[in-house]
Design a protein around this motif. Structure first.
Motif, mmCIF file in Angstrom:
data_model
loop_
_atom_site.group_PDB
_atom_site.id
_atom_site.type_symbol
_atom_site.label_atom_id
_atom_site.label_comp_id
_atom_site.label_asym_id
_atom_site.label_seq_id
_atom_site.Cartn_x
_atom_site.Cartn_y
_atom_site.Cartn_z
ATOM 1 N N LYS A 167 0.955 -1.040 0.053
ATOM 2 C CA LYS A 167 -0.079 0.077 -0.032
ATOM 3 C C LYS A 167 0.935 1.221 0.008
ATOM 4 O O LYS A 167 2.031 1.264 0.133
ATOM 5 C CB LYS A 167 -0.896 -0.001 1.136
ATOM 6 C CG LYS A 167 -0.545 -0.019 2.486
ATOM 7 C CD LYS A 167 -1.324 0.316 3.645
ATOM 8 C CE LYS A 167 -2.062 -0.974 3.825
ATOM 9 N NZ LYS A 167 -3.044 -1.042 5.050
ATOM 10 N N ASP A 168 0.245 2.360 -0.085
ATOM 11 C CA ASP A 168 0.935 3.793 -0.188
ATOM 12 C C ASP A 168 0.587 4.245 1.274
ATOM 13 O O ASP A 168 -0.078 3.779 2.096
ATOM 14 C CB ASP A 168 0.537 4.585 -1.102
ATOM 15 C CG ASP A 168 -0.696 4.932 -1.466
ATOM 16 O OD1 ASP A 168 -1.485 5.388 -0.177
ATOM 17 O OD2 ASP A 168 -1.241 5.096 -2.260
ATOM 18 N N LYS A 170 -0.679 6.987 2.104
ATOM 19 C CA LYS A 170 -2.358 7.604 2.424
ATOM 20 C C LYS A 170 -3.217 6.262 2.663
ATOM 21 O O LYS A 170 -3.999 6.567 3.600
ATOM 22 C CB LYS A 170 -2.678 8.001 0.936
ATOM 23 C CG LYS A 170 -3.993 8.718 0.981
ATOM 24 C CD LYS A 170 -4.074 9.883 1.818
ATOM 25 C CE LYS A 170 -5.494 10.673 1.655
ATOM 26 N NZ LYS A 170 -6.674 9.613 2.405
ATOM 27 N N GLN A 171 -3.012 5.119 2.207
ATOM 28 C CA GLN A 171 -3.796 4.195 2.575
ATOM 29 C C GLN A 171 -3.440 3.530 3.925
ATOM 30 O O GLN A 171 -4.435 3.368 4.488
ATOM 31 C CB GLN A 171 -3.642 3.047 1.602
ATOM 32 C CG GLN A 171 -4.015 3.290 0.178
ATOM 33 C CD GLN A 171 -3.631 2.457 -0.868
ATOM 34 O OE1 GLN A 171 -2.703 1.781 -0.737
ATOM 35 N NE2 GLN A 171 -4.297 2.261 -2.322
ATOM 36 N N TYR A 172 -2.139 3.550 4.447
ATOM 37 C CA TYR A 172 -1.819 3.206 5.746
ATOM 38 C C TYR A 172 -2.408 4.072 6.551
ATOM 39 O O TYR A 172 -3.042 3.809 7.598
ATOM 40 C CB TYR A 172 -0.181 3.395 5.787
ATOM 41 C CG TYR A 172 0.218 2.744 6.943
ATOM 42 C CD1 TYR A 172 0.820 1.222 6.914
ATOM 43 C CD2 TYR A 172 0.378 3.297 8.046
ATOM 44 C CE1 TYR A 172 1.265 0.939 8.142
ATOM 45 C CE2 TYR A 172 0.764 2.607 9.287
ATOM 46 C CZ TYR A 172 1.104 1.609 9.285
ATOM 47 O OH TYR A 172 1.851 0.995 10.348
ATOM 48 N N ASP A 174 -5.124 5.905 6.307
ATOM 49 C CA ASP A 174 -6.750 5.570 6.240
ATOM 50 C C ASP A 174 -6.944 4.234 7.154
ATOM 51 O O ASP A 174 -7.952 4.265 7.944
ATOM 52 C CB ASP A 174 -7.044 5.404 4.982
ATOM 53 C CG ASP A 174 -7.301 6.621 3.838
ATOM 54 O OD1 ASP A 174 -7.238 7.757 4.803
ATOM 55 O OD2 ASP A 174 -7.363 6.558 2.770
ATOM 56 N N ASP A 175 -6.203 3.332 6.995
ATOM 57 C CA ASP A 175 -6.469 2.006 7.647
ATOM 58 C C ASP A 175 -6.158 2.181 9.162
ATOM 59 O O ASP A 175 -6.709 1.346 9.996
ATOM 60 C CB ASP A 175 -5.348 0.857 6.962
ATOM 61 C CG ASP A 175 -5.924 0.561 5.760
ATOM 62 O OD1 ASP A 175 -6.838 1.082 5.390
ATOM 63 O OD2 ASP A 175 -5.163 -0.250 5.138
ATOM 64 N N GLN A 212 0.895 9.561 -1.340
ATOM 65 C CA GLN A 212 0.503 8.626 -2.301
ATOM 66 C C GLN A 212 1.629 7.948 -3.095
ATOM 67 O O GLN A 212 1.579 6.919 -3.852
ATOM 68 C CB GLN A 212 -0.494 9.167 -3.505
ATOM 69 C CG GLN A 212 -1.709 9.393 -2.984
ATOM 70 C CD GLN A 212 -2.032 10.824 -2.155
ATOM 71 O OE1 GLN A 212 -0.867 11.477 -1.802
ATOM 72 N NE2 GLN A 212 -3.108 11.479 -2.189
ATOM 73 N N PRO A 399 -3.595 -2.608 10.410
ATOM 74 C CA PRO A 399 -3.952 -2.250 8.786
ATOM 75 C C PRO A 399 -4.195 -3.533 8.039
ATOM 76 O O PRO A 399 -3.944 -4.698 8.233
ATOM 77 C CB PRO A 399 -2.421 -1.937 8.561
ATOM 78 C CG PRO A 399 -1.736 -1.589 9.726
ATOM 79 C CD PRO A 399 -2.496 -2.460 10.849
ATOM 80 N N TYR A 402 -4.005 -4.001 1.386
ATOM 81 C CA TYR A 402 -4.482 -4.317 0.072
ATOM 82 C C TYR A 402 -3.782 -3.644 -1.060
ATOM 83 O O TYR A 402 -2.654 -3.326 -0.794
ATOM 84 C CB TYR A 402 -5.682 -3.954 -0.060
ATOM 85 C CG TYR A 402 -6.025 -2.304 0.486
ATOM 86 C CD1 TYR A 402 -5.856 -1.504 -0.581
ATOM 87 C CD2 TYR A 402 -6.675 -2.202 1.624
ATOM 88 C CE1 TYR A 402 -6.037 -0.162 0.068
ATOM 89 C CE2 TYR A 402 -6.478 -0.887 2.201
ATOM 90 C CZ TYR A 402 -6.068 0.140 1.223
ATOM 91 O OH TYR A 402 -6.521 1.664 1.807
ATOM 92 N N SER A 404 -1.505 -1.533 -3.956
ATOM 93 C CA SER A 404 -0.853 -0.606 -3.833
ATOM 94 C C SER A 404 -0.896 0.220 -5.168
ATOM 95 O O SER A 404 -1.708 -0.420 -6.078
ATOM 96 C CB SER A 404 0.714 -0.764 -3.958
ATOM 97 O OG SER A 404 1.206 -1.199 -4.926
ATOM 98 N N LYS A 405 -0.464 1.470 -5.125
ATOM 99 C CA LYS A 405 -0.606 2.346 -6.269
ATOM 100 C C LYS A 405 0.830 2.935 -6.835
ATOM 101 O O LYS A 405 1.437 3.336 -5.861
ATOM 102 C CB LYS A 405 -1.528 3.507 -5.843
ATOM 103 C CG LYS A 405 -1.685 4.596 -7.111
ATOM 104 C CD LYS A 405 -2.465 5.375 -6.477
ATOM 105 C CE LYS A 405 -2.669 6.566 -7.550
ATOM 106 N NZ LYS A 405 -3.294 7.850 -7.060
#
Length: 407
Positions: A167-168, A170-172, A174-175, A212, A399, A402, A404-405
């Protein structure tokens, strides 16, 4: 002639005594490890079944001389590098203006990879961002920079094969419900600085730092990604475009039109990301350049000739006629940061680029003192988590890793 272990090949004597090194090479069966070392391949590579057998027929002679670039290219192609069929597409991760990114798997290693497929327009060829990214990344080998494994060029596309990360940042965030453990904030920041320090020593500016573009795996390793806007800074200084860096992470000198900058362009973004990790919210979320500057001045104080020499002659600054704000205490906005952390943050958020602390200096700041000394002297390609004293703390909200980007 010099042999593979650096020994000279002496001329044969009258009784035809051969070099022990040459005899050793001729009698030695070439192994996968030998080939990996010879071609600089990763240790987990799985060579095609018939390749090792073929290599043993030509291998001993090949190992007696330096390998040419052409022979290395041919060998890599025979193994499967540079070919689309070597990779299996699994899921589509995202799509941008020029590229689509897929999660994939390498048939050579069985490892997950990220496939960044860049569409080639017949009239225009490869986008300059793709050419820039490839030329820079193939020379950047560091534990905190995403690894470019392979490049596949076809008539319709250019596919960059990257290591896959979960993940990036930002996702981390959020989680974690936007509350990263304060120790993990420190580990992520140190790794960001470590990767940047490596880039900056090589005169490479990233120019697009944002959550990101920072990828994280389950181990907690953070890696710089997306070098599409990056470029090598030439010497002497040239002027560059000021249309770089996503607005929220763009420094005030660039916002006000400066095109003459160096590695300090990245350090402002580091400060914004540090704040975001520590508080769970973006520092300056402006929607326009004017609003972005307004947010900056409201927190740090409207600059004067004393705090920013030359600012009163900047046309864009004068035209906007900003209110005269007084600087606020950063500590009032970052309750979870120690006094050392607040001090380091203030060193990133300096109006003038030349006054911002460098990535290299930052790593020696007292904020990181509890990580110990060994973390600063690791080889470039070694993860900080190779040290037993460096461990990621468990987040309160576990976390869910899921896709990544990479765009």
């Amino acid at each position: 002639m010099l042999l593979s272990d650096g020994e000279s090949d002496p001329a044969s004597s009258s009784d035809d005594v051969q070099s022990p090194v040459r005899v050793r090479l001729r009698n030695k069966k070439i192994s996968t490890e030998d080939i990996n070392k010879r071609l600089s391949l990763p240790a987990d590579i799985r060579l095609p079944d018939d390749y090792l057998e073929k290599f043993n027929l030509i291998g001993p002679a090949l190992f007696e001389q330096p390998i040419s670039r052409r022979l290395r290219r041919v060998s890599l192609s025979e193994i499967g590098f540079g070919k689309l069929e070597t990779y299996i597409k699994l899921d589509k991760l995202g799509e941008g203006t020029y590229a689509t990114v897929y999660k994939g798997r390498s048939k050579l290693t069985e490892n997950l990879v990220a496939l960044k497929e860049i569409r080639l327009e017949h009239e225009e060829g490869a986008p300059c961002t793709a050419i820039r990214e490839v030329s820079l990344l193939k020379d950047l080998k560091h534990a905190n920079i995403v690894t470019l494994h392979d490049i596949i060029h076809t008539q319709k596309s250019l596919t960059l094969v990257f290591e896959y990360l979960d993940k990036d940042l930002k996702q981390y965030l959020d989680d974690c419900g936007n509350t990263i453990h304060v120790h993990n904030v420190k580990l992520f920041l140190f790794q960001l600085l470590r990767g940047l320090s490596y880039c900056h020593r090589r005169k490479v500016l990233h120019r697009d730092l944002k959550p990101q573009n920072l990828l994280i795996n389950e181990r907690g390793e953070l890696k710089l990604a997306d070098f599409g806007l990056a470029r090598a800074k030439s010497i002497p200084t040239k002027t560059y475009s000021n249309e770089v860096v996503t607005l929220w992470y763009r420094p005030p000198d660039i916002l006000l039109g400066s095109t003459d900058y160096s590695t300090h362009i990245d350090m402002w973004g580091v400060g914004c990301i540090f704040y975001e990790m520590a508080t769970g919210r973006p520092l300056f979320p402006g929607s326009t350049v004017e609003e972005e500057l307004h947010f900056i001045f409201k927190l740090l104080g409207t600059p004067t000739e004393q705090s920013w020499p030359g600012i009163s002659s900047n046309e864009e600054f004068v035209t906007c006629n900003y209110p005269q704000y007084r600087a606020e205490r950063l500590s009032n906005h970052t309750p979870r940061l120690s006094s050392e952390g607040v001090e380091l943050l203030s060193k990133f958020l300096q109006f003038e680029g030349k006054k911002r602390i460098s990535a290299d200096e930052s790593m020696n700041h007292c904020y990181f003192s509890n990580l110990g000394n060994r973390v600063r002297s690791l080889p470039d390609t070694t993860s900080i988590f190779s040290l037993p004293e460096i461990q990621l703390e468990k987040e309160t909200k576990k976390p869910t890793f899921y896709l990544s980007k990479i765009i």
